[in-house]
Design a protein around this motif. Structure first.
Motif, PDB file in Angstrom:
ATOM      1  N   PRO A 569       0.808  -1.225   0.000  1.00  0.00           N
ATOM      2  CA  PRO A 569       0.000   0.000   0.000  1.00  0.00           C
ATOM      3  C   PRO A 569       0.840   1.275   0.000  1.00  0.00           C
ATOM      4  N   THR A 570       2.104   1.172   0.389  1.00  0.00           N
ATOM      5  CA  THR A 570       2.963   2.359   0.404  1.00  0.00           C
ATOM      6  C   THR A 570       3.876   2.428  -0.812  1.00  0.00           C
ATOM      7  N   ALA A 571       3.674   1.547  -1.772  1.00  0.00           N
ATOM      8  CA  ALA A 571       4.558   1.500  -2.939  1.00  0.00           C
ATOM      9  C   ALA A 571       4.401   2.765  -3.785  1.00  0.00           C
ATOM     10  N   ILE A 572       5.509   3.174  -4.411  1.00  0.00           N
ATOM     11  CA  ILE A 572       5.503   4.288  -5.354  1.00  0.00           C
ATOM     12  C   ILE A 572       5.306   3.707  -6.743  1.00  0.00           C
ATOM     13  N   VAL A 573       4.261   4.153  -7.422  1.00  0.00           N
ATOM     14  CA  VAL A 573       3.933   3.628  -8.743  1.00  0.00           C
ATOM     15  C   VAL A 573       3.707   4.781  -9.701  1.00  0.00           C
ATOM     16  N   GLY A 574       3.742   4.484 -10.996  1.00  0.00           N
ATOM     17  CA  GLY A 574       3.412   5.478 -12.001  1.00  0.00           C
ATOM     18  C   GLY A 574       1.931   5.775 -11.968  1.00  0.00           C
ATOM     19  N   ARG A 575       1.604   7.054 -11.905  1.00  0.00           N
ATOM     20  CA  ARG A 575       0.205   7.442 -11.761  1.00  0.00           C
ATOM     21  C   ARG A 575      -0.352   8.096 -13.029  1.00  0.00           C
ATOM     22  N   ALA A 576       0.503   8.528 -13.937  1.00  0.00           N
ATOM     23  CA  ALA A 576       0.031   9.183 -15.154  1.00  0.00           C
ATOM     24  C   ALA A 576       1.154   9.137 -16.178  1.00  0.00           C
ATOM     25  N   GLY A 577       0.792   9.368 -17.454  1.00  0.00           N
ATOM     26  CA  GLY A 577       1.776   9.461 -18.512  1.00  0.00           C
ATOM     27  C   GLY A 577       2.602   8.198 -18.694  1.00  0.00           C
ATOM     28  N   LEU A 578       3.809   8.410 -19.203  1.00  0.00           N
ATOM     29  CA  LEU A 578       4.706   7.280 -19.430  1.00  0.00           C
ATOM     30  C   LEU A 578       5.084   6.590 -18.123  1.00  0.00           C
ATOM     31  N   GLU A 579       5.111   7.334 -17.026  1.00  0.00           N
ATOM     32  CA  GLU A 579       5.388   6.716 -15.731  1.00  0.00           C
ATOM     33  C   GLU A 579       4.364   5.615 -15.436  1.00  0.00           C
ATOM     34  N   GLN A 580       3.132   5.816 -15.827  1.00  0.00           N
ATOM     35  CA  GLN A 580       2.099   4.815 -15.615  1.00  0.00           C
ATOM     36  C   GLN A 580       2.176   3.705 -16.653  1.00  0.00           C
ATOM     37  N   SER A 581       2.337   4.073 -17.921  1.00  0.00           N
ATOM     38  CA  SER A 581       2.352   3.066 -18.983  1.00  0.00           C
ATOM     39  C   SER A 581       3.472   2.048 -18.794  1.00  0.00           C
ATOM     40  N   TYR A 582       4.633   2.518 -18.361  1.00  0.00           N
ATOM     41  CA  TYR A 582       5.788   1.633 -18.218  1.00  0.00           C
ATOM     42  C   TYR A 582       6.144   1.398 -16.750  1.00  0.00           C
ATOM     43  N   ASP A 583       5.122   1.456 -15.896  1.00  0.00           N
ATOM     44  CA  ASP A 583       5.380   1.289 -14.464  1.00  0.00           C
ATOM     45  C   ASP A 583       6.002  -0.073 -14.162  1.00  0.00           C
ATOM     46  N   ALA A 584       5.519  -1.122 -14.807  1.00  0.00           N
ATOM     47  CA  ALA A 584       6.043  -2.464 -14.534  1.00  0.00           C
ATOM     48  C   ALA A 584       7.523  -2.564 -14.877  1.00  0.00           C
ATOM     49  N   VAL A 585       7.983  -1.790 -15.852  1.00  0.00           N
ATOM     50  CA  VAL A 585       9.394  -1.788 -16.243  1.00  0.00           C
ATOM     51  C   VAL A 585      10.211  -0.919 -15.302  1.00  0.00           C
ATOM     52  N   LEU A 586       9.674   0.248 -14.973  1.00  0.00           N
ATOM     53  CA  LEU A 586      10.427   1.232 -14.210  1.00  0.00           C
ATOM     54  C   LEU A 586      10.456   0.941 -12.722  1.00  0.00           C
ATOM     55  N   ARG A 587       9.428   0.293 -12.186  1.00  0.00           N
ATOM     56  CA  ARG A 587       9.259   0.215 -10.732  1.00  0.00           C
ATOM     57  C   ARG A 587      10.283  -0.689 -10.055  1.00  0.00           C
ATOM     58  N   GLY A 588      10.647  -1.788 -10.644  1.00  0.00           N
ATOM     59  CA  GLY A 588      11.550  -2.715  -9.976  1.00  0.00           C
ATOM     60  C   GLY A 588      10.825  -3.485  -8.881  1.00  0.00           C
ATOM     61  N   VAL A 589      11.584  -4.128  -8.013  1.00  0.00           N
ATOM     62  CA  VAL A 589      11.023  -4.943  -6.937  1.00  0.00           C
ATOM     63  C   VAL A 589      11.572  -4.427  -5.611  1.00  0.00           C
TER      64      VAL A 589
END
Length: 983
Positions: A569-589
């Motif tokens: 619940p405290t994770a930082i995720v992409g919320r809009a734009g390319l940050e959201q579209s490629y969140d699975a790539v950018l976010r890491g584990v």
């Protein structure tokens, strides 16, 4: 049997017989020998096994002091066993009355001077020694009931005396209150009446009346007892209270395995999670600490003891002695069954300890003494008297062996349930046990960087790290606190005060944000209870230049949590734009730094560390210099427009769909999303005219005006109502059904190519009317009009392409004039600048591409993303006249301002009335492809304002194309990437 001389068992005959033996030899007659069962070694060993397992459990959960105390009691009990084993059966009655009397007096004294615990007075404390009279009452009542029920009195007297004798200790025990022991005394009384063969005519009404009034006993229950009953009746145990205790018992049974946790350094902490581990849940504790083998040994020993006592009940020559043995067998069996059932959750946790395993000096001592008494009566029964009556003359306890068999079956069923619980739920319970004693600090994974096609950062993380301290582990070490304070540049007293004022259960508290160099020094110091966490901030160096396109990252919302199951619940995720579209790539584990905590949640030690896995970087197809230049020229076009006017421009490779630049104005600085969030900046952006938070190239749909004539011309080429080369009279207007539709200027008769070049409205009025709406909308659909382009940005607008059917379904009316104005890009039609660029590229190349911003991902070595699908137009071979018209628009028509470029260009201009636009309500469009013989770039621009005929967008497109061809080699040059197979 041979009787040598008269006399009683202790009369003169016995001594005279012995004298005669010494005088002369008598014939060798085989006299009855004392059977080996006179001393029941198996029963004694079973008792010692139970007592020994209890001591082992207490040692594991409470250390030597608790185990030593129990061992002393066991030794005293064994001494008592030996003493009472030597008594004669004739003293049994006297012993029973003495025991009963002392117990009753002590029970009465408890109500006055007893020690209180958990809302009950059950103990008497005498100079460090604690005595529980209700345990002694079990033994006293057992013996006196055996004497009464086994006597030769009339049946009504035996029944009445038994009730009276039982009522006194039961009533006093209820008053303590000790309902569990009172219930055992009731069971003991009923058992002795049945075993003593009191007729059913007395027992049936008694038991029936007891069942009727039993519900009234609920009023006597204390709150904790009601909780126990509720937890038992509930389908699923609660997470607190008694239900939680049973759940912990299940975890303990599953965690022990075969041999327990003897070698686990955390065994003491494991024990703390099991409540009542010394008493009510001692069996579960034994299984956890010493394994299922030890627990099975305890159950087996209890079964051996029950059966040896049941067998002993058939040996004594006196009925009272047999009843004592049988009653003790049932009592121990019931205690074992109720305790085991409570540990398994099959019965309510009734406060009944497992015999000799649970902690309790009085209970252990009384059980051992009781066995000694049974051994005594067994010994007397085993010594056959020459003058004794045959055994069939002595009625044995009724149903004694049947009761033992029933208890055995019940214990075996419970044991089978425990085994099944281990097999089916063992793994899940062990995981739950590990989870409940672990608290973890999330180590955020560094988010991947977004770069342009050359590696220039467009979205990055920050190097700052937050220093977290675990107060429970750090505050007791002043030297480490001083060292940490020095490294973070804070006063040591202030750090110590922060740690001291926090609750012990606080997992972590932030102390400071430090740069990478300081973070490295802190990590090298290796201070226990200090954790370094990357600060989850995001920085966008270009700010508003790419704000709506890049979007932002922030705390996950419920939508993201549903999209990514298992996300913190405290994770930082992409919320809009390319940050959201490629969140699975950018976010890491994310990683974890875990700590072991005690049951109240206080950290006691560091457990495990799992390092975070950084997210991958994302390389875009954008060229940052071209992006800056295109945005600058668009800003110049909007400079003379009213405040709030909007514009969008896009440069795209028509061969692949790769977006080279995409400008959107007005825009906003996405650094405002932080963290920390700049609320004032976000509120200002939300209130600003022109919707700066929208990405206008993909999310703003407007009438395309004459740029749509490229699509209408393509529809004409598929099924021409007249030859494209035919010259059609046009002029200044067109009238249909009494309505006049004006041209933008009076134009001479023209063919299709000339009409495209000069944007002849009348020509396209007539062409649209001749084609009809179905041909127009069908061709438009194949150009992607009214559909999302599929670009890798969220929230893309599909625009709108109305048809007679859809307009009618929406409650509108499609007139003949609707078809006419659709021919010049007005009416039931809105498109985004990106859709316009897409059909321009399709008209120029014959292929419909899927626009794309993402080009490759990786860290150091990049892997190309799969190429978007390209769809050839089914009528691509017929588009020659459309291309000729686009080229003629630049050489001699409405787009001649592009003719000065160093390469041939094909283009189309457009102006559309738009009530939603600022100024005069006009949308100014231009779209162009170059070099036109083999296009490598399409540029489309739209400005809402008062200009027309590409007066505002023309310079934007021209300057962008000029810049592109001046820097084409640099723009298209990219670092090498590894191609995806089949990409």
């Amino acid at each position: 049997m041979l009787t040598l001389e008269g006399g009683g068992p202790n009369g003169p005959g016995r001594s005279r017989r012995h004298r005669l033996r010494r005088r002369r030899p008598w014939p060798r007659l085989r006299l009855p020998r004392v059977p080996a069962g006179a001393f029941d070694l198996a029963a004694v060993l079973a008792l010692l096994v139970l007592a020994g397992l209890g001591i082992l459990n207490l040692y594991a959960v409470g250390g030597l002091p608790l185990a030593d105390h129990q061992a002393v009691v066991v030794l005293a009990g064994v001494a008592g066993l030996v003493v009472f084993w030597r008594i004669r059966a004739r003293l049994l009655t006297l012993l029973g009355w003495a025991c009963y009397g002392v117990a009753v007096v002590a029970l009465a004294a408890v109500l006055v001077v007893g020690s209180e615990a958990n809302g009950a007075q059950r103990w008497i404390a005498l100079s460090g020694f604690t005595f529980q009279p209700s345990e002694l009452a079990k033994l006293g009542l057992l013996i006196v009931l055996a004497g009464v029920a086994g006597s030769n009195r009339p049946d009504w007297q035996r029944f009445l005396f038994s009730l009276v004798l039982a009522a006194i200790p039961i009533g006093l025990t209820v008053l303590e209150p000790d309902l569990s022991t009172a219930t055992l005394l009731v069971v003991l009384t009923a058992t002795m009446m049945i075993l003593g063969r009191i007729p059913a005519r007395f027992l049936v009404p008694l038991f029936g009346g007891a069942l009727v009034i039993a519900p009234l006993a609920v009023g006597l229950l204390r709150p904790y007892q009601i909780d126990r009953l509720t937890a038992f009746l509930a389908a699923t145990p609660a997470n607190s209270g008694t239900g939680w205790a049973v759940y912990q018992a299940h975890i303990a049974l599953a965690s022990g395995g075969l041999l327990g946790q003897a070698g686990n350094p955390m065994r003491q902490l494991l024990a703390e999670y099991l409540p009542e581990r010394e008493t009510d849940l001692a069996l579960a504790s034994l299984a956890e600490q010493w394994g299922l083998v030890a627990a099975a040994a305890a159950v087996a020993a209890a079964l051996v003891l029950v059966w040896r006592l049941a067998v002993a009940a058939r040996v004594p020559r006196e009925r009272a002695g047999g009843l004592v043995a049988a009653g003790l067998a049932v009592l121990i069996g019931v205690e074992a069954a109720v305790s085991l059932g409570g540990n398994l959750g099959l019965l309510p946790v009734a406060g009944v300890p497992f015999p000799l395993v649970s902690y309790g000096g009085t209970a252990v001592f009384v059980h051992l003494v009781a066995l000694g008494i049974v051994l005594a009566v067994r010994r007397d029964g085993a010594r056959r008297r020459l003058w004794s009556a045959p055994s069939w003359r002595h009625a044995r306890p009724r149903l004694g062996r049947f009761a033992a068999l029933a208890l055995t079956c019940l214990l075996l069923v419970f044991a089978g349930y425990a085994w099944n619980l281990q097999n089916t739920q063992g793994a899940a319970l062990r995981l739950a046990g590990q989870s409940q004693m672990t608290r973890c600090i999330t180590l955020p994974a560094p988010r991947g960087t977004i770069t342009d096609r050359h590696g220039t950062p467009l979205a990055t993380g920050v190097d700052t790290q937050t220093v977290l301290a675990v107060p429970a582990l750090l505050r007791g070490r002043p030297a480490d606190v001083d060292r940490l304070a020095a490294l973070t540049g804070q006063p040591a007293d202030a750090v110590q005060h922060t740690l001291d004022t926090l609750p012990a259960t606080t997992l972590s508290t932030p102390l400071a944000d430090v740069p990478p160099a300081t973070a490295g020094q802190i990590a090298a110091a290796g201070l226990p209870g200090v954790v370094l966490v990357p600060k989850p901030a995001r920085r966008y160096p270009e700010g508003a230049l790419l704000g709506p396109m890049l979007g932002f990252a922030g705390i996950a919302t419920p939508t993201e949590l549903r999209r990514w199951p298992g996300l913190s619940p405290t994770a930082i995720v992409g919320r809009a734009g390319l940050e959201q579209s490629y969140d699975a790539v950018l976010r890491g584990v994310d990683g974890q730094d875990c700590f072991t905590v005690d049951p109240v949640g206080e950290p006691v030690a560091q457990s495990t560390i799992r390092a975070p896995v950084p997210g991958a970087d994302l390389r875009l197809s954008l060229d940052l210099p071209l992006q800056r230049y295109l945005t600058s020229t668009l800003a110049g076009a909007l400079a003379t427009e009213p405040h709030g006017a909007v514009g969008g421009a896009v440069a795209m490779d028509p061969r692949t769909g790769a977006v080279l630049a995409m400008a959107s104005l007005p825009s906003f600085d996405n650094n405002a999303y932080g963290p920390p969030v700049d609320s004032a900046a976000l509120q200002a952006a939300a209130r600003a005219p022109g919707q700066p938070t929208l990405e206008h190239v993909t999310q703003l749909a407007a009438p395309p005006g004459s740029t749509f004539k490229l699509v209408v011309a393509a529809a004409d080429l598929r099924a021409p109502p007249w030859d494209p080369g035919a010259v059609i009279p046009t002029g200044g207007s067109f009238t249909l059904g009494g309505h006049t539709f004006n041209n933008w200027r009076v134009l001479p008769p023209q063919n299709l190519v000339q009409a495209i070049a000069w944007s002849n409205d009348v020509y396209f009025y007539k062409l649209a009317a001749a084609l009809g709406p179905d041909a127009l909308t069908g061709t438009a659909g194949e150009f992607g009009v009214g559909q999302p382009t599929g670009i890798d940005l969220p929230g893309e607008s599909a625009g709108y392409l109305g048809t007679p059917q859809s307009v009618t379904q929406a409650g509108g009316t499609w007139y003949g004039g609707s078809t006419v104005i659709l021919g010049i890009g007005q009416g039931y039609l809105t498109v985004t600048p990106l859709q316009n660029a897409r059909w321009t590229a399709a008209a120029a190349t014959g292929n419909l591409v899927t626009p794309r911003l993402g080009m490759a991902t990786g860290s150091g070595t990049y892997t190309a993303l799969p190429a978007p699908r390209t769809t050839p137009l089914p009528f691509a071979g017929l588009l020659g006249p459309v291309r000729e018209g686009m080229r003629a628009a630049v050489t001699s028509g409405t787009a001649t301002q592009l003719n000065s470029l160093p390469v041939p260009v094909g283009a189309k201009t457009g102006t559309a009335q738009d009530p939603s636009a600022g100024g005069s309500g006009l949308d100014d469009w231009m779209t162009a492809a170059a070099p036109f013989d083999s296009p490598s770039i399409v540029v489309t621009a739209m400005v809402q304002g008062h200009g027309d005929g590409a007066s505002r967008t023309g310079p934007v497109v021209r300057q962008a194309l000029d810049y592109y061809f001046a820097h084409q080699q640099d723009i298209l040059a990219t670092p090498p990437v590894q191609q995806v197979a089949g990409g």
